[in-house]
Design an enzyme around this catalytic site. Structure first.
Site, PDB file in Angstrom:
ATOM      1  N   ARG A  52      -6.884  36.724  26.485  1.00 18.94           N
ATOM      2  CA  ARG A  52      -7.150  38.156  26.318  1.00 18.94           C
ATOM      3  C   ARG A  52      -8.330  38.296  25.367  1.00 18.94           C
ATOM      4  O   ARG A  52      -8.800  37.310  24.800  1.00 18.94           O
ATOM      5  CB  ARG A  52      -5.910  38.957  25.871  1.00 18.94           C
ATOM      6  CG  ARG A  52      -4.875  38.269  25.055  1.00 18.94           C
ATOM      7  CD  ARG A  52      -5.296  37.871  23.691  1.00 18.94           C
ATOM      8  NE  ARG A  52      -5.930  38.971  22.998  1.00 18.94           N
ATOM      9  CZ  ARG A  52      -6.793  38.848  22.024  1.00 18.94           C
ATOM     10  NH1 ARG A  52      -7.165  37.640  21.605  1.00 18.94           N
ATOM     11  NH2 ARG A  52      -7.336  39.893  21.432  1.00 18.94           N
ATOM     12  N   GLY A  53      -8.788  39.551  25.198  1.00 26.54           N
ATOM     13  CA  GLY A  53     -10.027  39.770  24.458  1.00 26.54           C
ATOM     14  C   GLY A  53     -11.159  39.865  25.472  1.00 26.54           C
ATOM     15  O   GLY A  53     -11.276  39.014  26.357  1.00 26.54           O
ATOM     16  N   ALA A  54     -11.987  40.913  25.333  1.00 25.35           N
ATOM     17  CA  ALA A  54     -12.950  41.230  26.395  1.00 25.35           C
ATOM     18  C   ALA A  54     -13.877  40.059  26.775  1.00 25.35           C
ATOM     19  O   ALA A  54     -13.974  39.707  27.960  1.00 25.35           O
ATOM     20  CB  ALA A  54     -13.759  42.467  25.977  1.00 25.35           C
ATOM     21  N   ARG A  94      -7.414  43.231  35.028  1.00 24.00           N
ATOM     22  CA  ARG A  94      -7.266  44.234  33.952  1.00 24.00           C
ATOM     23  C   ARG A  94      -8.446  45.207  34.064  1.00 24.00           C
ATOM     24  O   ARG A  94      -9.564  44.783  34.355  1.00 24.00           O
ATOM     25  CB  ARG A  94      -7.237  43.584  32.554  1.00 24.00           C
ATOM     26  CG  ARG A  94      -5.949  42.806  32.277  1.00 24.00           C
ATOM     27  CD  ARG A  94      -5.874  42.330  30.831  1.00 24.00           C
ATOM     28  NE  ARG A  94      -5.475  43.391  29.925  1.00 24.00           N
ATOM     29  CZ  ARG A  94      -5.473  43.251  28.592  1.00 24.00           C
ATOM     30  NH1 ARG A  94      -5.862  42.116  28.045  1.00 24.00           N
ATOM     31  NH2 ARG A  94      -5.086  44.255  27.815  1.00 24.00           N
ATOM     32  N   GLN A 197      -1.291  41.257  18.245  1.00 23.34           N
ATOM     33  CA  GLN A 197      -2.461  40.367  18.199  1.00 23.34           C
ATOM     34  C   GLN A 197      -2.891  40.099  16.758  1.00 23.34           C
ATOM     35  O   GLN A 197      -3.429  39.023  16.461  1.00 23.34           O
ATOM     36  CB  GLN A 197      -3.636  40.981  18.972  1.00 23.34           C
ATOM     37  CG  GLN A 197      -3.495  40.954  20.484  1.00 23.34           C
ATOM     38  CD  GLN A 197      -2.898  42.236  21.019  1.00 23.34           C
ATOM     39  OE1 GLN A 197      -2.148  42.927  20.340  1.00 23.34           O
ATOM     40  NE2 GLN A 197      -3.217  42.562  22.258  1.00 23.34           N
ATOM     41  N   ASP A 238     -13.821  46.783  23.850  1.00 22.59           N
ATOM     42  CA  ASP A 238     -13.593  46.372  25.239  1.00 22.59           C
ATOM     43  C   ASP A 238     -14.598  46.995  26.189  1.00 22.59           C
ATOM     44  O   ASP A 238     -14.886  46.466  27.251  1.00 22.59           O
ATOM     45  CB  ASP A 238     -12.169  46.719  25.669  1.00 22.59           C
ATOM     46  CG  ASP A 238     -11.198  45.750  25.029  1.00 22.59           C
ATOM     47  OD1 ASP A 238     -10.844  45.971  23.858  1.00 22.59           O
ATOM     48  OD2 ASP A 238     -10.860  44.750  25.680  1.00 22.59           O
ATOM     49  N   LYS A 249      -8.714  48.248  21.251  1.00 21.88           N
ATOM     50  CA  LYS A 249      -7.247  48.198  21.175  1.00 21.88           C
ATOM     51  C   LYS A 249      -6.657  49.485  20.603  1.00 21.88           C
ATOM     52  O   LYS A 249      -7.181  50.034  19.627  1.00 21.88           O
ATOM     53  CB  LYS A 249      -6.860  46.982  20.320  1.00 21.88           C
ATOM     54  CG  LYS A 249      -5.388  46.777  20.064  1.00 21.88           C
ATOM     55  CD  LYS A 249      -4.562  46.707  21.331  1.00 21.88           C
ATOM     56  CE  LYS A 249      -5.041  45.680  22.330  1.00 21.88           C
ATOM     57  NZ  LYS A 249      -4.421  45.880  23.688  1.00 21.88           N
TER      58      LYS A 249
HETATM   59  O1  MRU Z   1      -5.289  43.655  25.042  1.00 22.78           O
HETATM   60  P1  MRU Z   1      -6.251  42.690  24.425  1.00 22.78           P
HETATM   61  O2  MRU Z   1      -5.628  41.745  23.449  1.00 22.78           O
HETATM   62  O3  MRU Z   1      -7.097  41.990  25.472  1.00 22.78           O
HETATM   63  O4  MRU Z   1      -7.253  43.619  23.588  1.00 22.78           O
HETATM   64  C1  MRU Z   1      -8.306  43.018  22.894  1.00 22.78           C
HETATM   65  C2  MRU Z   1      -9.088  43.963  22.079  1.00 22.78           C
HETATM   66  O5  MRU Z   1      -8.881  45.154  22.087  1.00 22.78           O
HETATM   67  C3  MRU Z   1     -10.236  43.396  21.286  1.00 22.78           C
HETATM   68  O6  MRU Z   1     -10.440  44.133  20.126  1.00 22.78           O
HETATM   69  C4  MRU Z   1     -11.510  43.449  22.147  1.00 22.78           C
HETATM   70  O7  MRU Z   1     -11.312  42.875  23.394  1.00 22.78           O
HETATM   71  C5  MRU Z   1     -12.643  42.790  21.484  1.00 22.78           C
HETATM   72  S1  MRU Z   1     -12.419  41.040  21.459  1.00 22.78           S
HETATM   73  C6  MRU Z   1     -13.794  40.311  20.851  1.00 22.78           C
END
Ligand code: MRU
Length: 346
Positions: A52-54, A94, A197, A238, A249
């Site tokens: 996870r994470g963009a 997603r 997270q 994201d 998030k």
């Molecule tokens: O649902 P997630 O854990 O994928 O959400 C991640 C986030 O919101 C992060 O802040 C975002 O992707 C930036 S990661 C460098």
């Protein structure tokens, strides 16, 4: 992986043959890598939050396309047609992180160029996407830390570190750089319900890399700011719309409102692969809604009264006017607006 830069974790790994992903659902208790052999496996890993994470989602999708190309018959002539079902499956994993669609578009452009040995060309492109992300993070780390200056302590939200990217991290990359420079001595990490997270991932990552971290419940952020304990809030993104409105998030928007009220500065750190100039403003960003069970239970144990429902948006949108700076690898945009974002992306 470098201890001096406080950066030792790599969650997305390419073996030369297939993907290996650190299963982030099992952290911090267990460090288990899963072998992902194909595009369907990559899509499932994104959907199910193994990864996870963009930026990490985008990199995983790119390798997913590379694996699909390897699996195609050697005599394939119409590569776009052959790979389209896998690309659609990856795109559906997603909806909010635009890096997923950005990475698939880059892979699509390689397919459309229709050169010789497409599987090798796609693998090379996926590796480039991965390496460029790591380089962008290091650059943003330097730019963000320079902007921040001596800050004492900062507050961050969710996980934006090596786990969420090709390595080093976005907001956490700035934090790593600022810590290495001696400009911050403590990180406050929001626990980040419902997936935790912050508690499970950011705290784990910072402990691994020797950066002092105190976990706070989201509800403690206002008091933290009122007491003057943090100089900056530093978060990732994201998707950033063309006017600077930023999806991140769930809970990020609340932090931005609190920061403005308390005179605490608010920094968004994201590579330009997270900027979506085709979405005019935050109202156009699709916000993923996840299953109510994620809010109603914790670690498989019910935590709510039986019969209660739950609303579970995974992201919210912070209006550009609440953001003091957007830090990208191409430069810093202070007080972002449409004109400044357009100039950055030219
Ligand atoms: O649902 P997630 O854990 O994928 O959400 C991640 C986030 O919101 C992060 O802040 C975002 O992707 C930036 S990661 C460098």
């Amino acid at each position: 992986m470098n201890r001096e830069t406080h950066d030792t974790v790599r969650a997305v790994q390419w073996t030369g043959d297939h993907l290996r992903l650190l299963d982030q659902r099992r952290l911090p208790g267990e460090s288990v890598y899963l072998d992902i052999p194909d595009a369907a496996g990559a899509a499932a890993a994104i959907r199910d939050m193994v990864v996870r994470g963009a930026p990490a989602i985008g990199i995983t999708a790119a390798y997913g396309v590379a694996m699909a190309a390897r699996a195609a018959p050697a005599d394939t002539s119409d590569w776009l047609k052959a790979l389209e079902p896998d690309m659609e499956c990856l795109a559906a994993a997603r909806p909010t992180a635009v890096n997923l669609f950005w990475a698939l578009n880059r892979m699509r452009r390689v397919i459309e160029a229709n050169g010789t040995d497409l599987p090798s060309a796609l693998e090379a492109e996926a590796r480039r996407i991965h390496e460029e992300d790591l380089a962008a993070n290091r650059r943003m780390g330097a730019l963000g830390a320079a902007l921040m200056g001596p800050a004492g302590a900062v507050l961050t939200h969710c996980n934006t570190g090596s786990l969420a990217t090709g390595g080093y991290g976005t907001a956490l990359g700035v934090i790593r750089s600022a810590f290495a420079a001696g400009d911050i001595d403590k990180v406050y990490a929001d626990e980040t319900r419902p997936w935790l997270q912050g508690a499970r991932l950011t705290a784990w990552e910072l402990v691994q890399d020797g950066i002092p971290v105190d976990l706070v419940c989201e509800g403690a952020a206002a008091s933290l700011m009122r007491l003057g304990r943090v100089g900056w809030v530093v978060v990732g993104a994201d998707r950033i719309a063309a006017n600077g409105d930023t999806a991140n998030k769930i809970g990020t928007y609340a932090l931005a409102v609190l920061a403005r009220h308390h005179g605490v500065r608010f920094m968004v750190v994201a590579p330009t692969s997270t900027i979506d100039m085709e979405t005019p403003d935050g109202a156009g960003i699709p916000i993923e809604e996840r299953d109510a069970s994620e809010v109603l239970s914790l670690g498989g144990q019910p935590v709510a009264a039986e019969g209660a429902g739950a609303w579970n948006p995974a992201f919210d949108v912070t209006p550009a006017e609440l953001i003091d700076a957007i830090v990208t690898e191409k430069g810093v945009v202070e007080k972002p607006d449409r004109a400044k974002m357009t100039a950055l992306m030219k």
